[in-house]
Design an enzyme around this catalytic site. Structure first.
Site, PDB file in Angstrom:
ATOM      1  N   HIS A  49       0.842  -1.198   0.000  1.00 43.17           N
ATOM      2  CA  HIS A  49       0.000   0.000   0.000  1.00 43.17           C
ATOM      3  C   HIS A  49       0.881   1.254   0.000  1.00 43.17           C
ATOM      4  O   HIS A  49       2.096   1.167   0.195  1.00 43.17           O
ATOM      5  CB  HIS A  49      -0.936   0.000   1.221  1.00 43.17           C
ATOM      6  CG  HIS A  49      -0.227  -0.087   2.527  1.00 43.17           C
ATOM      7  ND1 HIS A  49      -0.235  -1.212   3.314  1.00 43.17           N
ATOM      8  CD2 HIS A  49       0.546   0.807   3.174  1.00 43.17           C
ATOM      9  CE1 HIS A  49       0.497  -1.000   4.384  1.00 43.17           C
ATOM     10  NE2 HIS A  49       0.989   0.219   4.320  1.00 43.17           N
TER      11      HIS A  49
HETATM   12  C1  T46 Z   1       2.755   0.759   6.998  1.00 44.07           C
HETATM   13  C2  T46 Z   1       3.495  -0.485   7.327  1.00 44.07           C
HETATM   14  C3  T46 Z   1       4.960  -0.240   7.539  1.00 44.07           C
HETATM   15  C4  T46 Z   1      -4.937  -0.281  13.186  1.00 44.07           C
HETATM   16  O1  T46 Z   1      -6.094  -0.484  13.604  1.00 44.07           O
HETATM   17  N1  T46 Z   1      -4.240   0.831  13.604  1.00 44.07           N
HETATM   18  C5  T46 Z   1      -2.980   1.107  13.161  1.00 44.07           C
HETATM   19  O2  T46 Z   1      -2.387   2.130  13.573  1.00 44.07           O
HETATM   20  C6  T46 Z   1      -2.364   0.216  12.216  1.00 44.07           C
HETATM   21  C7  T46 Z   1      -0.981   0.508  11.680  1.00 44.07           C
HETATM   22  C8  T46 Z   1      -3.066  -0.900  11.828  1.00 44.07           C
HETATM   23  N2  T46 Z   1      -4.321  -1.139  12.319  1.00 44.07           N
HETATM   24  C9  T46 Z   1      -5.024  -2.365  11.921  1.00 44.07           C
HETATM   25  C10 T46 Z   1      -5.503  -2.383  10.486  1.00 44.07           C
HETATM   26  C11 T46 Z   1      -5.436  -3.840  10.100  1.00 44.07           C
HETATM   27  O3  T46 Z   1      -6.641  -4.481  10.458  1.00 44.07           O
HETATM   28  O4  T46 Z   1      -4.097  -3.463  12.026  1.00 44.07           O
HETATM   29  C12 T46 Z   1      -4.317  -4.412  10.997  1.00 44.07           C
HETATM   30  C13 T46 Z   1      -3.024  -4.699  10.236  1.00 44.07           C
HETATM   31  O5  T46 Z   1      -2.637  -3.497   9.520  1.00 44.07           O
HETATM   32  P1  T46 Z   1      -1.951  -3.560   8.065  1.00 44.07           P
HETATM   33  O6  T46 Z   1      -2.469  -4.707   7.306  1.00 44.07           O
HETATM   34  O7  T46 Z   1      -2.099  -2.201   7.447  1.00 44.07           O
HETATM   35  O8  T46 Z   1      -0.409  -3.831   8.468  1.00 44.07           O
HETATM   36  P2  T46 Z   1       0.872  -3.755   7.521  1.00 44.07           P
HETATM   37  O9  T46 Z   1       1.986  -4.343   8.291  1.00 44.07           O
HETATM   38  O10 T46 Z   1       0.581  -4.288   6.162  1.00 44.07           O
HETATM   39  O11 T46 Z   1       1.164  -2.171   7.341  1.00 44.07           O
HETATM   40  C14 T46 Z   1       1.547  -1.403   8.463  1.00 44.07           C
HETATM   41  C15 T46 Z   1       0.855  -0.052   8.449  1.00 44.07           C
HETATM   42  O12 T46 Z   1      -0.563  -0.233   8.361  1.00 44.07           O
HETATM   43  C16 T46 Z   1       1.296   0.828   7.294  1.00 44.07           C
HETATM   44  O13 T46 Z   1       0.880   2.149   7.522  1.00 44.07           O
HETATM   45  O14 T46 Z   1       3.291   1.661   6.361  1.00 44.07           O
HETATM   46  O15 T46 Z   1       2.972  -1.214   8.452  1.00 44.07           O
END
Ligand code: T46
Length: 137
Positions: A49
């Site tokens: 993303h």
């Molecule tokens: C990024 C990379 C480096 C929340 O509810 N609050 C938060 O602050 C975050 C970061 C995530 N979430 C929830 C949303 C999803 O249901 O946690 C779950 C996993 O998040 P995501 O799939 O976006 O995780 P990554 O590791 O793919 O990405 C994250 C960050 O979201 C993103 O901003 O730059 O780490």
């Protein structure tokens, strides 16, 4: 490319090491949110993303992983494996995270609160977004 590897301020003595990051001194934004990633596996990638406005600094406190960073024209790989370096990722950068070690521990400092609407999760949409930005410049 809107990213940089920032050498961190580390205070080292016989007791160990202490690293410091202060808003606007060691990093270009004020921290509104911190999150962390642990219990990772090399079998599973993360990310995929971009953010429209969000800026972040990623610290790898333990283990290692790889970030693929893409500005719509160039794609570069950055390996994180040291708590002495922070990865700054500015806005409008596509990121993928892969090759996590089992013991990888990431701490991420973010410039804003969590907002799912701020994410671009489709690569074709990201490319269109970048084209629109370039047209406005
Ligand atoms: C990024 C990379 C480096 C929340 O509810 N609050 C938060 O602050 C975050 C970061 C995530 N979430 C929830 C949303 C999803 O249901 O946690 C779950 C996993 O998040 P995501 O799939 O976006 O995780 P990554 O590791 O793919 O990405 C994250 C960050 O979201 C993103 O901003 O730059 O780490």
């Amino acid at each position: 490319m809107n990213y940089a590897l920032l050498p961190l301020r580390i205070f080292s003595d016989e007791r160990g090491k202490l690293g410091v990051l202060e808003s606007y001194k060691d990093m270009p934004f004020a921290i509104k949110r911190m999150y962390y990633i642990f219990d990772t596996s090399p079998s599973f990638d993360r990310g995929g993303h971009a953010h429209r406005e969000l800026e972040q600094i990623v610290l790898c406190l333990c283990g290692s992983c790889e970030f693929v960073l893409d500005n719509g024209s160039l794609r570069e790989n950055v390996k994180l494996n040291s708590p002495e370096v922070g990865l700054y990722i500015g806005k409008n950068m596509w990121r993928e995270m892969k090759n996590f070690s089992y013991d990888c521990r990431l701490v991420v400092l973010a410039s804003d609160y969590y907002d799912d609407r701020e994410y671009i999760r489709d690569y074709a949409e990201f490319i269109e977004f970048i084209k629109e930005i370039k047209c406005k410049e």
